[in-house]
Design an enzyme around this catalytic site. Structure first.
Site, mmCIF file in Angstrom:
data_model
loop_
_atom_site.group_PDB
_atom_site.id
_atom_site.type_symbol
_atom_site.label_atom_id
_atom_site.label_comp_id
_atom_site.label_asym_id
_atom_site.label_seq_id
_atom_site.Cartn_x
_atom_site.Cartn_y
_atom_site.Cartn_z
ATOM 1 N N LYS A 184 -15.997 -1.471 2.361
ATOM 2 C CA LYS A 184 -15.313 -1.847 1.113
ATOM 3 C C LYS A 184 -16.358 -2.502 0.209
ATOM 4 O O LYS A 184 -16.900 -3.564 0.557
ATOM 5 C CB LYS A 184 -14.222 -2.881 1.397
ATOM 6 N N GLU A 235 0.818 -1.216 0.000
ATOM 7 C CA GLU A 235 0.000 0.000 0.000
ATOM 8 C C GLU A 235 0.852 1.266 0.000
ATOM 9 O O GLU A 235 0.373 2.347 0.327
ATOM 10 C CB GLU A 235 -0.950 -0.003 1.199
#
Ligand code: PGA
Ligand code: ZN
Length: 405
Positions: free
Chosen positions: A328, A199
Site C-alpha cells: 500500500k 469496502e
C-alpha cells in the site's frame, strides 16, 4: 528533459466521506498527472501518518508554502529525486510533518505525468510488458467485519480470491461470489435488512465460522457454474482483536499457539488460498509457524506486519514469516519507497499483493501498480464506484473486453 511547471493540492472526499488530498502535477510540455490518496481505518502502527497534526488544512498550507516550491522546475522523469525531495522537505523519519497522503498523492501524480509524456500507461512505465502473460488475481472483499462493519464477524474481510485467469474472468468470478454470498444471506435471514460495509462487502450479524461456511460454498457454486477458479480467503486484521497476548473473538479466546492451530485448521477445512494478518502486527514468529504449516497451499500475507516498509520485510524474509506481502503506497508515502519493498520481495521470491484502502476514491491507478509490480493479487474490493473503478481499469489493461472494430 521536461520540467514540472505546476504542482497543486486540493481537498477532496473519500468513500467514507472523509477529507483527503488530490495532487496535480503539470509539465511544461502540457501533460499532467492527477492522483488522490486513500486512507485506512485498521491502520498498522508502523504506517506513516496520513496527515499532519492539523489535518488536511495543515497539509494544504504546508503544500503551498514548503512542498510546492521544492518541486517546481524538477525533471518530471526523475521519480527518485522527486520522492527524495519530499523526504527532505518533510525532514522527519515518517512524513509526520507534511503527512503521508500529501506525499502519496504527489508521488503517484508525478509518475502519471511522466507516463503521459511518454505516451505510455503507468503500468508500462513501471515495467509491465506490452502483452503480459499473467495478471494479478482479484482479491475481492465479499463480507465485511471487524472495524469495517460494526456488528458483523470479528474477522475483517471474507474474500473471494480469483487467480491465474484473464482480468475479465477474474472479475466475473469474484463478483459472482459476492452476489452468491448476498443471496445466501438473504435466504438465511429473510427479514433482515442487509447492509454493506466500508469496502462494499455484505454486513450481517453472523459469526466467523458461519461467514466462512457461506463464503466457501459460494465459491464452490461459482466454480461449478462458471467453471472459473475462485477460492475463499480471509483478512483477519488480527491486531484489532489482540490484547495481552490473547486473540479475543466474541465466542473464544486463544493464545498465540491456539491461533496458529485455529487458522491452520480453517485453511484445511475451507480450502483457503489467501490469509492476511492472521496475527498481531509484531508477531513475526507465529506468522512463520503458520507459513511453515500451510504456506505451500495458501498465501500468507503480511499487511500490518510489514506496512510496506523494506526494513520490516527484511526481518520477515530472514524469519520466513510469510510468503507474501501486501503493498500500500500510503503506508510509506512514495512510489520509490514502495518499489524498494517490491524489489526486496521479488529477490526473495515473496509474492506481492497490491492493495487499496478501506477509504478510497474512484480512480484506477492501483491497477497499473499491481500489473507494473507483477503482483499475484490486486486487492481492491468488488462493489462501489471506488472499487469498480480499479477493476474496470484492470479490464482496460487486459484489453480483452474491447470490441473488434
Ligand atoms: P484499512 O484496511 O485500509 O482500513 O487499513 C484494509 C486492510 O486491512 O487490508
Ligand atoms: Zn489487511
Amino acid at each position: 528533459m521536461s520540467a514540472i511547471s505546476g504542482v497543486r493540492l486540493r481537498l477532496v472526499f473519500d468513500s467514507r466521506g472523509r477529507e483527503t488530498l488530490e495532487a496535480t502535477i503539470e509539465t511544461d510540455r502540457g501533460f499532467r498527472g492527477i492522483a488522490t490518496a486513500p486512507s485506512g481505518e485498521s491502520t498498522g502502527t508502523h504506517e506513516v501518518p496520513a496527515f499532519p497534526k492539523g489535518g488536511v488544512a495543515e497539509a494544504l498550507s504546508l503544500g503551498l508554502t514548503a512542498v510546492r516550491p521544492a518541486l517546481m522546475g524538477r525533471d518530471v522523469a526523475d521519480q527518485v529525486g522527486f520522492d527524495g525531495k519530499l523526504h527532505e522537505v518533510d525532514g522527519t523519519a515518517n512524513f509526520s510533518r507534511i503527512g503521508g497522503n500529501t506525499a502519496t498523492a504527489l508521488s503517484v501524480a508525478v509518475a502519471l505525468a511522466h507516463a503521459a509524456e511518454g505516451g505510455r500507461t503507468l503500468a508500462a512505465s513501471l515495467g509491465a510488458p506490452a502483452h503480459p502473460t499473467s495478471w494479478p488475481g482479484v482479491v475481492g472483499n465479499c463480507l465485511n467485519g471487524g472495524r469495517h462493519a460494526i456488528g458483523g464477524p470479528d474477522m475483517q474481510e471474507f474474500i473471494a480470491f480469483a487467480p491465474n485467469a484473464t482480468p475479465l474472468d477474474e472479475v466475473r468470478a469474484a463478483i459472482a461470489v459476492h452476489r452468491a454470498v448476498g443471496e445466501a444471506l438473504h435466504r438465511a435471514y429473510p427479514t433482515l435488512a442487509l447492509g454493506r460495509g466500508d469496502e462494499g462487502g455484505w454486513v450481517a450479524p453472523i459469526g466467523n465460522v458461519e461467514a466462512l461456511e457461506i463464503l466457501s460454498s459460494a465459491c464452490a457454486t461459482v466454480r461449478d457454474s462458471l467453471k472459473l477458479s475462485v477460492f475463499p480467503g480471509l483478512d483477519l486484521a488480527a491486531s484489532e482483536f489482540f490484547s495481552d497476548g490473547q486473540y479475543r473473538y466474541k465466542d473464544r479466546t486463544v493464545d498465540s499457539d491456539g491461533q496458529v492451530s485455529f487458522v491452520a485448521e480453517l485453511v484445511d477445512r475451507y480450502g483457503l488460498k489467501y490469509v492476511e494478518d492472521p496475527f498481531d502486527q509484531e508477531a513475526f514468529g507465529p506468522f512463520a509457524q503458520l507459513t511453515a504449516a500451510v504456506g505451500t497451499k495458501c498465501l500468507i500475507v503480511g499487511d500490518d506486519l510489514y506496512t510496506t516498509r523494506r526494513a520490516r520485510l527484511e526481518r520477515g524474509v530472514a524469519e520466513r514469516s510469510s510468503n507474501a506481502v501486501l503493498i500500500k503506497v500510503n503506508q510509506v508515502g512514495t512510489l520509490t519507497d514502495t518499489l524498494a519493498t517490491v524489489a526486496l520481495a521479488r529477490t526473495n521470491d515473496m509474492a506481492t499483493v497490491t492493495s487499496h484502502r478501506s477509504g478510497d476514491l474512484p480512480e484506477g491507478w492501483l491497477a497499473h501498480l499491481a500489473v507494473g509490480f507483477g503482483s499475484v493479487g490486486i486487492k481492491c474490493g468488488l462493489l462501489g464506484g471506488e472499487r469498480v473503478a480499479k477493476l474496470n481499469e484492470l479490464l482496460r489493461l487486459g484489453g480483452a473486453t474491447e470490441a473488434e472494430n
